[in-house]
Scaffold this motif. Structure first.
Motif, short mmCIF file in Angstrom:
data_model
loop_
_atom_site.label_atom_id
_atom_site.label_comp_id
_atom_site.label_asym_id
_atom_site.label_seq_id
_atom_site.Cartn_x
_atom_site.Cartn_y
_atom_site.Cartn_z
N GLY A 1 17.70 -1.15 9.74
CA GLY A 1 17.19 -0.39 8.59
C GLY A 1 18.30 0.35 7.87
O GLY A 1 19.49 0.17 8.16
N ALA A 2 17.94 1.19 6.90
CA ALA A 2 18.95 1.94 6.15
C ALA A 2 18.36 3.18 5.50
O ALA A 2 17.16 3.23 5.19
N LEU A 3 19.25 4.16 5.32
CA LEU A 3 18.95 5.32 4.46
C LEU A 3 19.71 5.13 3.16
O LEU A 3 20.90 4.79 3.17
N ILE A 4 19.04 5.33 2.04
CA ILE A 4 19.73 5.33 0.74
C ILE A 4 19.70 6.76 0.22
O ILE A 4 18.63 7.36 0.06
N LEU A 5 20.90 7.31 0.04
CA LEU A 5 21.05 8.73 -0.32
C LEU A 5 21.76 8.83 -1.66
O LEU A 5 22.92 8.43 -1.79
N SER A 6 21.06 9.36 -2.67
CA SER A 6 21.69 9.57 -3.99
C SER A 6 21.83 11.06 -4.24
O SER A 6 20.89 11.82 -3.98
N GLU A 7 22.96 11.47 -4.76
CA GLU A 7 23.24 12.89 -4.96
C GLU A 7 24.19 13.12 -6.13
O GLU A 7 25.02 12.25 -6.46
N LYS A 8 24.11 14.32 -6.72
CA LYS A 8 25.19 14.78 -7.59
C LYS A 8 26.34 15.16 -6.67
O LYS A 8 26.10 15.71 -5.59
N LEU A 9 27.57 14.85 -7.07
CA LEU A 9 28.72 15.15 -6.19
C LEU A 9 29.55 16.31 -6.71
O LEU A 9 29.68 16.52 -7.92
N ARG A 10 30.12 17.04 -5.75
CA ARG A 10 31.16 18.02 -5.99
C ARG A 10 32.45 17.32 -5.59
O ARG A 10 32.41 16.38 -4.79
N PRO B 1 0.84 -1.20 0.00
CA PRO B 1 0.00 0.00 0.00
C PRO B 1 0.87 1.25 0.00
O PRO B 1 2.00 1.23 0.52
N VAL B 2 0.36 2.30 -0.60
CA VAL B 2 1.15 3.53 -0.69
C VAL B 2 0.28 4.75 -0.39
O VAL B 2 -0.91 4.76 -0.70
N GLU B 3 0.90 5.74 0.24
CA GLU B 3 0.22 7.00 0.52
C GLU B 3 1.14 8.09 -0.04
O GLU B 3 2.36 8.03 0.18
N VAL B 4 0.58 9.03 -0.77
CA VAL B 4 1.41 10.13 -1.31
C VAL B 4 1.02 11.41 -0.57
O VAL B 4 -0.14 11.83 -0.62
N LEU B 5 1.98 11.99 0.13
CA LEU B 5 1.71 13.21 0.90
C LEU B 5 2.29 14.42 0.20
O LEU B 5 3.46 14.39 -0.23
N GLU B 6 1.50 15.48 0.10
CA GLU B 6 2.05 16.76 -0.36
C GLU B 6 2.49 17.50 0.89
O GLU B 6 1.68 18.02 1.65
N ALA B 7 3.79 17.48 1.16
CA ALA B 7 4.30 18.05 2.41
C ALA B 7 5.77 18.37 2.26
O ALA B 7 6.47 17.82 1.40
N ASP B 8 6.23 19.27 3.15
CA ASP B 8 7.65 19.61 3.23
C ASP B 8 8.33 18.57 4.10
O ASP B 8 7.93 18.37 5.26
N ILE B 9 9.33 17.88 3.58
CA ILE B 9 9.98 16.83 4.37
C ILE B 9 10.70 17.42 5.59
O ILE B 9 10.97 16.71 6.55
N LEU B 10 10.95 18.73 5.57
CA LEU B 10 11.61 19.36 6.72
C LEU B 10 10.67 19.45 7.92
O LEU B 10 11.12 19.58 9.05
N GLY B 11 9.35 19.37 7.67
CA GLY B 11 8.40 19.49 8.78
C GLY B 11 7.70 18.17 9.08
O GLY B 11 6.75 18.13 9.86
N LEU B 12 8.17 17.09 8.47
CA LEU B 12 7.48 15.81 8.58
C LEU B 12 7.80 15.11 9.91
O LEU B 12 8.95 15.10 10.34
N GLU B 13 6.76 14.53 10.54
CA GLU B 13 6.98 13.70 11.73
C GLU B 13 7.16 12.27 11.24
O GLU B 13 6.22 11.66 10.76
N PHE B 14 8.37 11.74 11.37
CA PHE B 14 8.63 10.41 10.81
C PHE B 14 8.11 9.32 11.73
O PHE B 14 8.27 9.38 12.95
N GLN B 15 7.51 8.29 11.13
CA GLN B 15 7.11 7.10 11.88
C GLN B 15 8.29 6.13 11.87
O GLN B 15 9.19 6.27 11.03
N PRO B 16 8.27 5.14 12.78
CA PRO B 16 9.38 4.17 12.77
C PRO B 16 9.51 3.55 11.38
O PRO B 16 8.53 3.09 10.80
N THR B 17 10.72 3.58 10.83
CA THR B 17 10.90 3.21 9.43
C THR B 17 12.10 2.28 9.26
O THR B 17 13.10 2.40 9.98
N SER B 18 11.99 1.35 8.31
CA SER B 18 13.13 0.46 8.06
C SER B 18 13.91 0.90 6.82
O SER B 18 15.03 0.45 6.61
N LEU B 19 13.32 1.78 6.00
CA LEU B 19 14.03 2.20 4.78
C LEU B 19 13.60 3.61 4.40
O LEU B 19 12.41 3.88 4.27
N VAL B 20 14.59 4.47 4.25
CA VAL B 20 14.32 5.83 3.76
C VAL B 20 15.13 6.04 2.49
O VAL B 20 16.34 5.78 2.47
#
Ligand SMILES: C[S@@+](CC[C@H](N)C(=O)[O-])C[C@H]1O[C@@H](n2cnc3c(N)ncnc32)[C@H](O)[C@@H]1O
Ligand SMILES: O=C(O)C(=O)C[C@]1(C(=O)O)C=C[C@@H](O)C=C1
Length: 247
Positions: free
Chosen positions: A163-172, A115-134
């Motif tokens: 759990g784990a965070l997967i972070l993808s970015e352009k690098l300098r 199941p999926v929920e799509v939230l229109e929200a600022d991730i800076l103000g989000l209250e995170f629930q216990p999570t195994s993957l971000v």
């Protein structure tokens, strides 16, 4: 839901506006990101595969800065864990609206997806629930640098053991020659994907104030400062990379 080719910067603009994830970008986004980010399809698909190793029953998987939900769709293709659900979050209403359409289309094609929920929200103000993957797939680079540590700290605090965070970015790159070489090769990648010199130049000036990449060393130090114990790069193509950060 017709996908259009990215010609947003093909005509000379009197003044190039700052890049924003608005309706014009949404219309061409799948084409734009594939032709702009070396390795993007591989990264997205493998986030699903990696998530399959970290996802835990009765937990939430987050796709932060989900855009059109490419990562969310990969999570749903690869993760089969009991009572897991995906929360996709984006603060662009145009992205969220189109993302919901794509996910409905995925629902109608496959059975037994998470199941999926799509939230229109600022991730800076989000209250995170216990999570195994971000997943933060090319999102952190659009967050103001002074807000990045606090966001990562809150993600770390919400992550379950294992759990784990997967972070993808352009690098300098701190080495000037390396930075120049990989930057030039990235331009060659864009050219090979059909972008003109004008498109490349105008896109560059559109993103230069809104997308601020860090070096691998900065990411590692910040992730450790946020409380992560281990940072493991798992993919790099030119100046784009993806890391696994473990709690
Ligand atoms: C480069 S796109 C991400 C691509 C997407 N993750 C993918 O794999 O296709 C960055 C996204 O982050 C979103 N974004 C930027 N700042 C945000 C914030 N503070 N809160 C929520 N979403 C944000 C943008 O609206 C945009 O859709
Ligand atoms: O670095 C560039 O030239 C890019 O176009 C990168 C990038 C990104 O990494 O998100 C910037 C904006 C779009 O979302 C697609 C690609």
């Amino acid at each position: 839901m017709k996908k259009q080719p990215d010609r947003l910067f093909a005509q000379p603009l009197a003044q190039v506006p700052d890049f924003a994830f608005n309706e014009d970008v949404v219309r061409v986004f799948p084409d734009m990101i594939k032709r702009s980010v070396p390795g993007y399809p591989t990264i997205v698909e493998n986030i699903g595969v990696l998530a399959g190793q970290f996802a835990q029953p009765h937990s939430v998987l987050y796709d932060l800065g989900s855009s059109l939900g490419a990562v969310t769709q990969a999570l749903r293709r690869h993760v089969q864990v009991e009572d897991c659900r995906v929360i996709a979050v984006d603060n662009s209403s145009a992205m969220v609206e189109r993302c919901r359409e794509y996910l409905h289309a995925q629902d109608s094609m496959f059975q037994e997806l998470l199941p999926v929920e799509v939230l229109e929200a600022d991730i800076l103000g989000l209250e995170f629930q216990p999570t195994s993957l971000v997943a933060l797939n090319f999102t952190l680079q659009f967050i103001q640098p002074e807000q990045r540590l606090e966001l990562l700290t809150r993600i770390r605090q919400a992550l379950l053991p294992g759990g784990a965070l997967i972070l993808s970015e352009k690098l300098r790159f701190e080495d000037v020659e390396q930075h120049q070489l990989l930057g030039d090769l990235h331009i060659a990648f864009k050219r090979a994907n059909g972008y003109s010199e004008l498109e490349i130049a105008q896109k560059r000036s559109a993103i230069e104030k809104v997308m601020l990449p860090d070096s691998l060393e900065q990411h590692r130090e910040r992730l450790l400062a946020a409380g992560f114990s281990k940072v493991v790069p798992w993919f790099q193509c030119l100046n784009f990379a993806s890391l696994i950060a473990l709690p």
